[in-house]
Design an enzyme around this catalytic site. Structure first.
Site, PDB file in Angstrom:
ATOM      1  N   LYS A  42       0.996  -1.345  -0.031  1.00 24.73           N
ATOM      2  CA  LYS A  42      -0.049  -0.017   0.358  1.00 24.73           C
ATOM      3  C   LYS A  42       0.736   1.066  -0.318  1.00 24.73           C
ATOM      4  O   LYS A  42       0.499   2.122  -0.776  1.00 24.73           O
ATOM      5  CB  LYS A  42      -1.218   0.109   1.076  1.00 24.73           C
ATOM      6  CG  LYS A  42      -1.933  -1.209   1.762  1.00 24.73           C
ATOM      7  CD  LYS A  42      -2.253  -1.533   3.268  1.00 24.73           C
ATOM      8  CE  LYS A  42      -3.276  -2.166   3.171  1.00 24.73           C
ATOM      9  NZ  LYS A  42      -2.943  -2.381   4.713  1.00 24.73           N
ATOM     10  N   ASP A  99       6.984   2.158  -2.408  1.00 25.25           N
ATOM     11  CA  ASP A  99       7.612   3.468  -1.671  1.00 25.25           C
ATOM     12  C   ASP A  99       9.189   3.644  -1.485  1.00 25.25           C
ATOM     13  O   ASP A  99       9.494   4.941  -1.176  1.00 25.25           O
ATOM     14  CB  ASP A  99       6.846   3.234  -0.670  1.00 25.25           C
ATOM     15  CG  ASP A  99       6.898   1.561  -0.177  1.00 25.25           C
ATOM     16  OD1 ASP A  99       7.594   0.829  -0.675  1.00 25.25           O
ATOM     17  OD2 ASP A  99       6.715   1.460   1.371  1.00 25.25           O
ATOM     18  N   ASP A 102      14.774  -1.337   0.332  1.00 29.84           N
ATOM     19  CA  ASP A 102      15.711  -1.522   1.377  1.00 29.84           C
ATOM     20  C   ASP A 102      16.103  -2.720   1.281  1.00 29.84           C
ATOM     21  O   ASP A 102      17.503  -2.082   0.822  1.00 29.84           O
ATOM     22  CB  ASP A 102      14.587  -1.959   2.676  1.00 29.84           C
ATOM     23  CG  ASP A 102      15.247  -1.874   4.052  1.00 29.84           C
ATOM     24  OD1 ASP A 102      15.977  -1.009   4.167  1.00 29.84           O
ATOM     25  OD2 ASP A 102      14.114  -2.474   5.083  1.00 29.84           O
ATOM     26  N   LYS A 130      17.253   3.375  -0.084  1.00 27.25           N
ATOM     27  CA  LYS A 130      17.721   3.031   1.105  1.00 27.25           C
ATOM     28  C   LYS A 130      19.785   2.424   0.936  1.00 27.25           C
ATOM     29  O   LYS A 130      19.391   1.271   1.536  1.00 27.25           O
ATOM     30  CB  LYS A 130      17.406   2.738   2.859  1.00 27.25           C
ATOM     31  CG  LYS A 130      17.849   2.873   3.645  1.00 27.25           C
ATOM     32  CD  LYS A 130      17.027   1.791   5.633  1.00 27.25           C
ATOM     33  CE  LYS A 130      15.501   2.249   5.348  1.00 27.25           C
ATOM     34  NZ  LYS A 130      14.482   1.630   6.687  1.00 27.25           N
ATOM     35  N   PHE A 151      14.308   4.314  10.541  1.00 24.47           N
ATOM     36  CA  PHE A 151      12.805   3.549  10.229  1.00 24.47           C
ATOM     37  C   PHE A 151      11.934   4.983   9.156  1.00 24.47           C
ATOM     38  O   PHE A 151      11.756   5.565  10.872  1.00 24.47           O
ATOM     39  CB  PHE A 151      12.537   2.773  10.617  1.00 24.47           C
ATOM     40  CG  PHE A 151      11.371   2.137  10.285  1.00 24.47           C
ATOM     41  CD1 PHE A 151      11.292   0.469   9.587  1.00 24.47           C
ATOM     42  CD2 PHE A 151       9.805   2.283  10.581  1.00 24.47           C
ATOM     43  CE1 PHE A 151       9.946  -0.199   8.831  1.00 24.47           C
ATOM     44  CE2 PHE A 151       9.020   1.903  10.065  1.00 24.47           C
ATOM     45  CZ  PHE A 151       9.187   0.547   8.289  1.00 24.47           C
ATOM     46  N   ASP A 158       4.503   3.091   6.569  1.00 21.19           N
ATOM     47  CA  ASP A 158       3.407   3.136   7.748  1.00 21.19           C
ATOM     48  C   ASP A 158       4.740   1.986   8.835  1.00 21.19           C
ATOM     49  O   ASP A 158       5.891   1.331   8.110  1.00 21.19           O
ATOM     50  CB  ASP A 158       3.008   1.923   6.914  1.00 21.19           C
ATOM     51  CG  ASP A 158       3.275   0.382   7.039  1.00 21.19           C
ATOM     52  OD1 ASP A 158       3.920   0.757   6.273  1.00 21.19           O
ATOM     53  OD2 ASP A 158       2.430  -0.652   7.707  1.00 21.19           O
TER      54      ASP A 158
HETATM   55  P1  IMP Z   1      12.617  -4.585   0.869  1.00 18.70           P
HETATM   56  O1  IMP Z   1      11.833  -5.721  -0.171  1.00 18.70           O
HETATM   57  O2  IMP Z   1      13.514  -4.983   2.043  1.00 18.70           O
HETATM   58  O3  IMP Z   1      13.764  -3.747  -0.335  1.00 18.70           O
HETATM   59  O4  IMP Z   1      11.382  -3.280   0.862  1.00 18.70           O
HETATM   60  C1  IMP Z   1       9.994  -3.990   1.335  1.00 18.70           C
HETATM   61  C2  IMP Z   1       9.118  -2.754   2.137  1.00 18.70           C
HETATM   62  O5  IMP Z   1       9.140  -2.775   3.269  1.00 18.70           O
HETATM   63  C3  IMP Z   1       8.529  -1.301   1.071  1.00 18.70           C
HETATM   64  O6  IMP Z   1       8.133  -1.089  -0.022  1.00 18.70           O
HETATM   65  C4  IMP Z   1       8.363  -1.213   2.175  1.00 18.70           C
HETATM   66  O7  IMP Z   1       7.134  -1.221   2.472  1.00 18.70           O
HETATM   67  C5  IMP Z   1       8.804  -1.899   3.856  1.00 18.70           C
HETATM   68  N1  IMP Z   1      10.163  -0.704   3.962  1.00 18.70           N
HETATM   69  C6  IMP Z   1      10.835  -0.815   4.279  1.00 18.70           C
HETATM   70  N2  IMP Z   1      11.723   0.343   4.667  1.00 18.70           N
HETATM   71  C7  IMP Z   1      10.774   1.381   5.212  1.00 18.70           C
HETATM   72  C8  IMP Z   1      11.166   2.006   5.922  1.00 18.70           C
HETATM   73  O8  IMP Z   1      12.026   1.878   7.183  1.00 18.70           O
HETATM   74  N3  IMP Z   1      10.170   2.619   6.371  1.00 18.70           N
HETATM   75  C9  IMP Z   1       8.432   1.927   6.523  1.00 18.70           C
HETATM   76  N4  IMP Z   1       8.230   1.031   5.462  1.00 18.70           N
HETATM   77  C10 IMP Z   1      10.025   0.200   5.151  1.00 18.70           C
HETATM   78 MG    MG Z   2       4.848  -1.420   4.010  1.00 13.89          MG
END
Ligand code: IMP
Ligand code: MG
Length: 180
Positions: A42, A99, A102, A130, A151, A158
């Site tokens: 979302k 969004d 990470d 990030k 974070f 969220d």
């Molecule tokens: P990834 O697969 O680790 O690259 O990140 C997947 C999802 O984790 C992102 O699309 C976000 O919804 C959530 N996420 C990662 N870092 C943050 C943060 O700092 N704040 C909020 N949501 C995060």
């Molecule tokens: Mg999320």
């Protein structure tokens, strides 16, 4: 809600201006292509909404939902599709709108899925990057802002489904999630 924020990282007007710049760039690069904009639910909803309102070319939108987080702040490392696209991506130019990237696990999983379908092209546009926490290598084509290893919440992002409606990007106080 504001009391849970340690620091505002990106103010509302800075966000909105950068989104307009990205929209102008995409409008230029996708002229005559009718791209399919894929919003990853979302978190990317607010970003995608502002982005497309500032794009001046014909386009279509679709939504996809994945999960890797549960309620915590650390990725579980496992990505699942909760909702797939409604439309076929056959011979389409896709722009995946995220969004935040990470670990990169969500994105690399999505790209793998789309590579198995017969798309014309797949590019990635993320509001936030990030890079310090990357564990899966992914190519990001458009980045709004690079953020530090903190974070962050707001403008769609969220913590445990809260703070998405803040109009800026803020760093969440550690005490909010420290007893995770
Ligand atoms: P990834 O697969 O680790 O690259 O990140 C997947 C999802 O984790 C992102 O699309 C976000 O919804 C959530 N996420 C990662 N870092 C943050 C943060 O700092 N704040 C909020 N949501 C995060
Ligand atoms: Mg999320």
């Amino acid at each position: 809600m504001l009391g849970d924020i340690k620091e505002i990282l990106i103010e509302e007007n800075i966000l909105k201006n950068r989104v307009k710049e990205l929209a102008a760039q995409l409008s230029e690069e996708y002229k005559g292509k009718n791209p399919l904009i894929i919003c990853v639910l979302k978190g990317a909803v607010l970003f995608m909404s502002d982005l497309i309102q500032n794009m001046s070319i014909p386009l279509e939108i679709d939504f996809m939902a994945t999960t890797s987080y549960g309620s915590g702040t650390k990725s579980s490392g496992e990505v699942r599709i909760l909702k797939d696209l409604d439309k076929s991506v056959d011979n389409r130019d896709l722009i995946i709108v995220e969004d935040i990237v990470d670990s990169g696990l969500t994105l690399s999983y999505l790209i793998k899925i789309f590579n198995d379908r017969h798309t014309k092209s797949v590019k990635v546009c993320t509001l936030l990057d990030k890079p310090d926490r990357r564990s899966a290598e992914v190519k990001i084509d458009y980045i709004g802002f690079e953020v530090p290893d903190e974070f962050v919440v707001g403008y769609g992002l969220d913590y445990d489904e809260k703070y998405r409606n803040l109009p800026f990007i803020g760093i969440l106080k550690e005490e909010i999630y420290s007893n995770e």
